[in-house]
Scaffold this active site. Structure first.
Site, PDB file in Angstrom:
ATOM      1  N   ASP A  48     -17.384  16.045   8.861  1.00 31.93           N
ATOM      2  CA  ASP A  48     -16.427  15.550   9.857  1.00 31.93           C
ATOM      3  C   ASP A  48     -17.068  15.565  11.237  1.00 31.93           C
ATOM      4  O   ASP A  48     -17.492  16.615  11.727  1.00 31.93           O
ATOM      5  CB  ASP A  48     -15.175  16.442   9.846  1.00 31.93           C
ATOM      6  CG  ASP A  48     -14.124  15.967  10.844  1.00 31.93           C
ATOM      7  OD1 ASP A  48     -13.204  15.253  10.426  1.00 31.93           O
ATOM      8  OD2 ASP A  48     -14.218  16.329  12.041  1.00 31.93           O
ATOM      9  N   TYR A  53     -17.819  14.091  19.940  1.00 33.66           N
ATOM     10  CA  TYR A  53     -18.698  15.242  19.723  1.00 33.66           C
ATOM     11  C   TYR A  53     -20.148  14.958  20.149  1.00 33.66           C
ATOM     12  O   TYR A  53     -20.960  15.880  20.217  1.00 33.66           O
ATOM     13  CB  TYR A  53     -18.692  15.672  18.255  1.00 33.66           C
ATOM     14  CG  TYR A  53     -17.347  16.042  17.682  1.00 33.66           C
ATOM     15  CD1 TYR A  53     -16.224  16.216  18.500  1.00 33.66           C
ATOM     16  CD2 TYR A  53     -17.184  16.204  16.311  1.00 33.66           C
ATOM     17  CE1 TYR A  53     -14.989  16.536  17.955  1.00 33.66           C
ATOM     18  CE2 TYR A  53     -15.953  16.537  15.761  1.00 33.66           C
ATOM     19  CZ  TYR A  53     -14.852  16.691  16.580  1.00 33.66           C
ATOM     20  OH  TYR A  53     -13.637  17.008  16.024  1.00 33.66           O
ATOM     21  N   LYS A  78     -14.273   9.671  14.425  1.00 28.34           N
ATOM     22  CA  LYS A  78     -13.018   9.427  15.146  1.00 28.34           C
ATOM     23  C   LYS A  78     -13.268   8.634  16.419  1.00 28.34           C
ATOM     24  O   LYS A  78     -14.306   8.776  17.054  1.00 28.34           O
ATOM     25  CB  LYS A  78     -12.348  10.766  15.508  1.00 28.34           C
ATOM     26  CG  LYS A  78     -12.260  11.752  14.362  1.00 28.34           C
ATOM     27  CD  LYS A  78     -11.683  13.082  14.807  1.00 28.34           C
ATOM     28  CE  LYS A  78     -11.943  14.162  13.781  1.00 28.34           C
ATOM     29  NZ  LYS A  78     -13.332  14.657  13.808  1.00 28.34           N
ATOM     30  N   HIS A 111      -8.427   9.596  17.465  1.00 35.38           N
ATOM     31  CA  HIS A 111      -8.585  11.026  17.749  1.00 35.38           C
ATOM     32  C   HIS A 111      -7.335  11.630  18.402  1.00 35.38           C
ATOM     33  O   HIS A 111      -6.939  12.752  18.067  1.00 35.38           O
ATOM     34  CB  HIS A 111      -9.803  11.226  18.649  1.00 35.38           C
ATOM     35  CG  HIS A 111     -10.449  12.570  18.487  1.00 35.38           C
ATOM     36  ND1 HIS A 111     -11.795  12.781  18.662  1.00 35.38           N
ATOM     37  CD2 HIS A 111      -9.930  13.782  18.168  1.00 35.38           C
ATOM     38  CE1 HIS A 111     -12.073  14.062  18.453  1.00 35.38           C
ATOM     39  NE2 HIS A 111     -10.962  14.692  18.160  1.00 35.38           N
TER      40      HIS A 111
END
Length: 267
Positions: A48, A53, A78, A111
């Protein structure tokens, strides 16, 4: 490899998703390749990540270097908060695929709903994700951090519920009302922060259960989420901790432990 196979759950479109995955939130780019490769080497097949990120390229490289066939790995990413407009979403999704070194992801999520931005129109963003699913570039689409009114609006305006909603869940915040709504509408619950960032490990009921079951507090808490039927993806950059988090399929919680952990919900 893990000693015991990780169970899978069926999504609303028939695809299987491993119930335990590996989260990459706050894993730096320099640590990400080796950490993800280690998780894959242990037998984890669900990774994931997210545009937010800033490690999609490293996740993609880790998967490629692992030598594991792409079709054996369930890969999630996401949509970033500044990419909700349809054209921005299309461009950023194409970039994600490029960074991840793949021509599809298994799951693509919005998200955050961001109801105070973009004129509150997260529905147009959802329609764009449905477009990716129809094209086969996202095998499954879903959302993250959506609440019941957001989900009801998606259903009312598009007729299509997300296959997944990824939300915060752990014994201190069981999120039971939302989970019940998910069950009613065939939405799979994914739990982020399933270990409550470690704040739960000092709880006397958790410590007592761990001693009784011969497991660590983290393993007991993760097992609670697994037995509730949620998908979990704890994250760590520590090899021993990654291994520990995987070792949760050779025991079950007794009734006392379930009741104790259920009682920790702070609402």
């Amino acid at each position: 490899m893990s000693a015991l196979p990780i169970p899978t759950l069926e999504l609303s479109n028939g695809y299987q998703i491993p119930q335990l995955g590996f989260g990459t939130y706050k894993i730096s780019a320099e640590d990400c390749v080796d950490t993800v490769k280690y998780a894959l080497d242990l037998g984890i097949r669900h990774i994931d990540t997210a545009q937010m990120y800033h490690n999609e390229a490293e996740v993609g490289r880790a998967i490629e270097e692992s030598g594991i066939p792409r079709e054996e790995i369930f890969l999630t990413t996401k949509l970033n908060n500044d990419k909700h407009l349809p054209e921005d979403a299309r461009r950023s999704f194409a970039q994600s695929l490029e960074d991840l070194r793949t021509d599809y992801v298994d799951l693509f999520l919005i998200h955050w709903p961001l109801p105070t931005l973009y004129g509150g129109d997260f529905v147009q963003t959802w329609r764009t994700l449905l477009e990716f699913e129809q094209q086969g570039r996202a095998r499954t689409v879903g959302v993250s951090n959506f609440q019941i009114p957001h989900l009801e609006r998606l259903l009312k305006e598009t007729g299509v519920m997300p296959a997944v909603n990824q939300v915060e869940i752990h014994p201190h915040f069981a999120n039971n009302q939302l989970r019940s709504f998910h069950l009613e509408h065939n939405i799979l619950t994914e739990a982020w922060s399933p270990l409550a960032r470690g704040t739960i490990f000092g709880d006397e009921k958790v410590i007592s259960a761990a001693k009784r079951l011969g497991k660590t507090p983290a393993q007991v808490v993760l097992r609670w989420g697994i037995e509730r039927g949620d998908v979990l993806f704890p994250k760590s950059v520590t090899p021993d901790r990654i291994k520990e988090n995987l070792d949760i399929f050779d025991f079950q919680l007794d009734a006392q432990t379930k009741a104790d952990l259920d009682s920790l919900d702070k609402g």
